[in-house]
Write a protein that holds these residues in place. Structure first.
Motif, short mmCIF file in Angstrom:
data_model
loop_
_atom_site.label_atom_id
_atom_site.label_comp_id
_atom_site.label_asym_id
_atom_site.label_seq_id
_atom_site.Cartn_x
_atom_site.Cartn_y
_atom_site.Cartn_z
N LYS A 152 35.00 61.84 94.19
CA LYS A 152 35.18 60.69 95.08
C LYS A 152 35.82 61.06 96.41
O LYS A 152 35.35 60.60 97.47
N PRO A 153 36.90 61.88 96.45
CA PRO A 153 37.52 62.20 97.74
C PRO A 153 36.60 62.92 98.72
O PRO A 153 36.86 62.91 99.93
N PHE A 154 35.52 63.55 98.23
CA PHE A 154 34.61 64.26 99.12
C PHE A 154 33.63 63.30 99.81
O PHE A 154 33.02 63.66 100.81
N THR A 155 33.46 62.12 99.26
CA THR A 155 32.51 61.16 99.82
C THR A 155 33.16 60.38 100.96
O THR A 155 34.36 60.50 101.23
N THR A 237 33.21 58.40 85.28
CA THR A 237 32.23 57.36 85.64
C THR A 237 31.84 57.48 87.11
O THR A 237 30.65 57.47 87.45
N ALA A 238 32.85 57.60 87.99
CA ALA A 238 32.56 57.75 89.42
C ALA A 238 31.76 59.02 89.68
O ALA A 238 30.79 59.01 90.46
N ASN A 239 32.14 60.12 89.03
CA ASN A 239 31.41 61.38 89.20
C ASN A 239 29.95 61.24 88.80
O ASN A 239 29.05 61.74 89.48
N SER A 240 29.70 60.57 87.68
CA SER A 240 28.33 60.45 87.18
C SER A 240 27.43 59.69 88.16
O SER A 240 26.27 60.05 88.35
N ALA A 305 38.38 73.47 95.87
CA ALA A 305 38.85 72.92 94.60
C ALA A 305 38.74 73.94 93.47
O ALA A 305 39.54 73.94 92.54
N SER A 306 37.72 74.78 93.53
CA SER A 306 37.55 75.80 92.50
C SER A 306 38.25 77.10 92.86
O SER A 306 38.28 78.03 92.07
N ALA A 336 26.59 62.36 103.43
CA ALA A 336 25.48 62.06 102.53
C ALA A 336 25.75 60.85 101.64
O ALA A 336 24.85 60.05 101.37
N ILE A 337 26.98 60.70 101.17
CA ILE A 337 27.28 59.69 100.15
C ILE A 337 28.32 58.69 100.65
O ILE A 337 29.39 59.07 101.15
N LEU A 338 27.98 57.41 100.53
CA LEU A 338 28.90 56.32 100.85
C LEU A 338 29.44 55.75 99.53
O LEU A 338 28.68 55.41 98.63
N PHE A 339 30.77 55.66 99.44
CA PHE A 339 31.43 55.12 98.24
C PHE A 339 32.14 53.83 98.64
O PHE A 339 33.16 53.85 99.33
N ALA A 340 31.57 52.70 98.21
CA ALA A 340 32.17 51.39 98.50
C ALA A 340 33.13 51.05 97.38
O ALA A 340 32.72 50.72 96.27
N ASP A 341 34.43 51.12 97.67
CA ASP A 341 35.47 50.95 96.66
C ASP A 341 35.96 49.50 96.67
O ASP A 341 36.57 49.05 97.64
N ARG A 342 35.69 48.78 95.59
CA ARG A 342 36.07 47.36 95.53
C ARG A 342 37.38 47.15 94.76
O ARG A 342 38.26 46.43 95.19
N ALA A 343 37.53 47.77 93.58
CA ALA A 343 38.73 47.59 92.78
C ALA A 343 38.88 48.73 91.79
O ALA A 343 37.89 49.28 91.31
N ASP A 344 40.13 49.08 91.50
CA ASP A 344 40.44 50.12 90.53
C ASP A 344 41.53 49.57 89.63
O ASP A 344 42.67 49.38 90.06
N LEU A 345 41.19 49.29 88.37
CA LEU A 345 42.08 48.56 87.49
C LEU A 345 42.56 49.44 86.34
O LEU A 345 41.78 50.19 85.76
N ASP A 346 43.83 49.35 86.05
CA ASP A 346 44.42 50.04 84.90
C ASP A 346 45.55 49.15 84.40
O ASP A 346 46.68 49.22 84.86
N ILE A 347 45.23 48.26 83.47
CA ILE A 347 46.15 47.19 83.07
C ILE A 347 46.33 47.17 81.56
O ILE A 347 45.40 47.42 80.81
#
Length: 385
Positions: A152-155, A237-240, A305-306, A336-347
């Motif tokens: 994700k950080p690369f996008t 999930t994000a990676n896939s 990263a590697s 190349a890749i657009l990542f539209a981040d709406r919500a990240d939940l951990d509850i």
């Protein structure tokens, strides 16, 4: 200081050290990117060593915290199992007293049980004394190692405020300014060109119930373990989804280092940044190729990263299972890749009906190809096949 106070202080220290870790890692990356001299690289390496030391300290503190929590619950990690029963001890002692190594004899340990006098038959073995031999056991699980690169950080990440939308992408400029004489009228400039990228948010979520009894009785931080598992699931999930987007780009096959150089030098516009997201199999190909003098082209690089780079490009490794054996992306990931981040939940929340807790992990995001010319989907083909 009471045990409760020690545990509270330790938890506070853990939270502070965990919170400081991302900034330390970002500082390593920043120092490495700006490094121009050997002293600069040494400073980056020293900072990276500090990060590794901090991570080790966090792991040690987590183990100490688990021991404190066990002590507060009145639990103990057994140093050894219960001693042998009197009957068993008497049986073993009688056997030892009856042994006479200077002569051949037979000894009856139990009724109707006759054993020949040899070292293999009559010697005392571990299997005969399981009750007297302690067994070390740990109650804090060790996580199985796996490839955990976060793509994700690369996008190009944008904060999404709606369920769908369009994002404008400014195309690369090919035109030039015109030379004009003094006081001549300015010629018209080429208009900027935009392309529209449509994105749509998807919801990815799940939950798991944990009984309060399990939380109370577990020697390890069960809630923390499940929460970390949820974070790993979100990262996977994000990676896939990102890796699936790579596969929609223009496909090319690679068999030699010359194929790779042609894509870098000719096929990919020089305006783009270059990076390689490689599966394990493709990375193995990179690790074997050499220049004309027989030197490996894959080099150590602390900014990657590697920890590796090739032909001036950082290399990020993902598993064959997630990307497919022999696959790779070469190009500018952020373009190349657009990542539209709406919500990240951990509850987590308490459910009184089941006397336990529910842990919910969820993400809402959308991934779209922003610039189809910013990279290529590569597949390694063995030239000997």
């Amino acid at each position: 200081m009471t045990l409760d106070e020690k545990l509270a202080a330790l938890r506070k220290q853990l939270d502070e050290k965990r919170a400081a870790l991302p900034a330390m890692k970002e500082e390593v990356r920043s120092l490495a990117e700006k490094a121009e001299s050997e002293e600069d690289f040494k400073a980056a390496q020293d900072k990276r060593s500090a990060v590794e030391a901090a991570e080790k300290e966090i792991n040690d503190m987590e183990g100490k915290r688990s021991l404190y929590e066990m002590a507060l619950k009145g639990e103990q990690v057994p140093a050894k199992v219960a001693p042998a029963t009197e009957d068993r001890r008497k049986e073993v002692n009688d056997f030892i007293r009856a042994k006479d190594l200077s002569k051949s004899m037979t000894i009856s340990l139990r009724e109707d049980a006759v054993v020949s006098e040899t070292a293999a038959d009559n010697g005392i073995k571990s299997a005969d004394n399981t009750l007297t031999i302690p067994i070390a056991q740990t109650y804090v699980p060790q996580r199985e190692l796996e490839t955990v690169s976060d793509l994700k950080p690369f996008t190009h990440v944008i904060a999404a405020k709606t369920a769908s939308g369009t994002y404008p992408i400014l195309k690369n400029v090919d035109g030039v300014l015109h030379e004009v004489a003094e006081l001549e009228k300015n010629p018209a400039l080429a208009k900027p060109e935009f392309s529209k990228v449509d994105w749509k948010i998807g919801t990815y979520r799940g939950s798991i119930p944990i009984s309060q009894e399990d939380i109370d009785d577990s020697a390890a931080d069960l809630v923390g373990i499940v929460a970390e598992n949820g974070r790993q699931l979100k990262r996977s999930t994000a990676n896939s989804v990102i890796l699936a987007a790579f596969k929609t780009l223009t496909a090319k096959t690679v068999s030699t280092v010359d194929d790779l150089k042609h894509i870098i030098n000719i096929d990919l516009d020089p305006a783009y940044n270059r990076a390689l997201i490689a599966s394990q199999t493709f990375y193995n190909f990179l690790d074997t190729i050499k220049d004309g003098n027989g030197r490996h082209l894959l080099h150590d690089d602390i900014t990657s990263a590697s920890g590796k780079s090739i032909l001036g490009m950082p290399v990020v490794v993902v598993s064959d299972k997630s990307f497919g054996a022999g696959n790779a992306f070469l190009g500018d990931v952020s373009r190349a890749i657009l990542f539209a981040d709406r919500a990240d939940l951990d509850i987590q929340w308490v459910d009184n009906d089941v006397y336990g807790k529910y842990l919910r992990a969820g993400m809402r995001f959308g991934v779209a190809v922003a610039d189809k010319n910013a990279g290529f989907f590569l597949t390694y083909v063995d030239p000997k096949a």
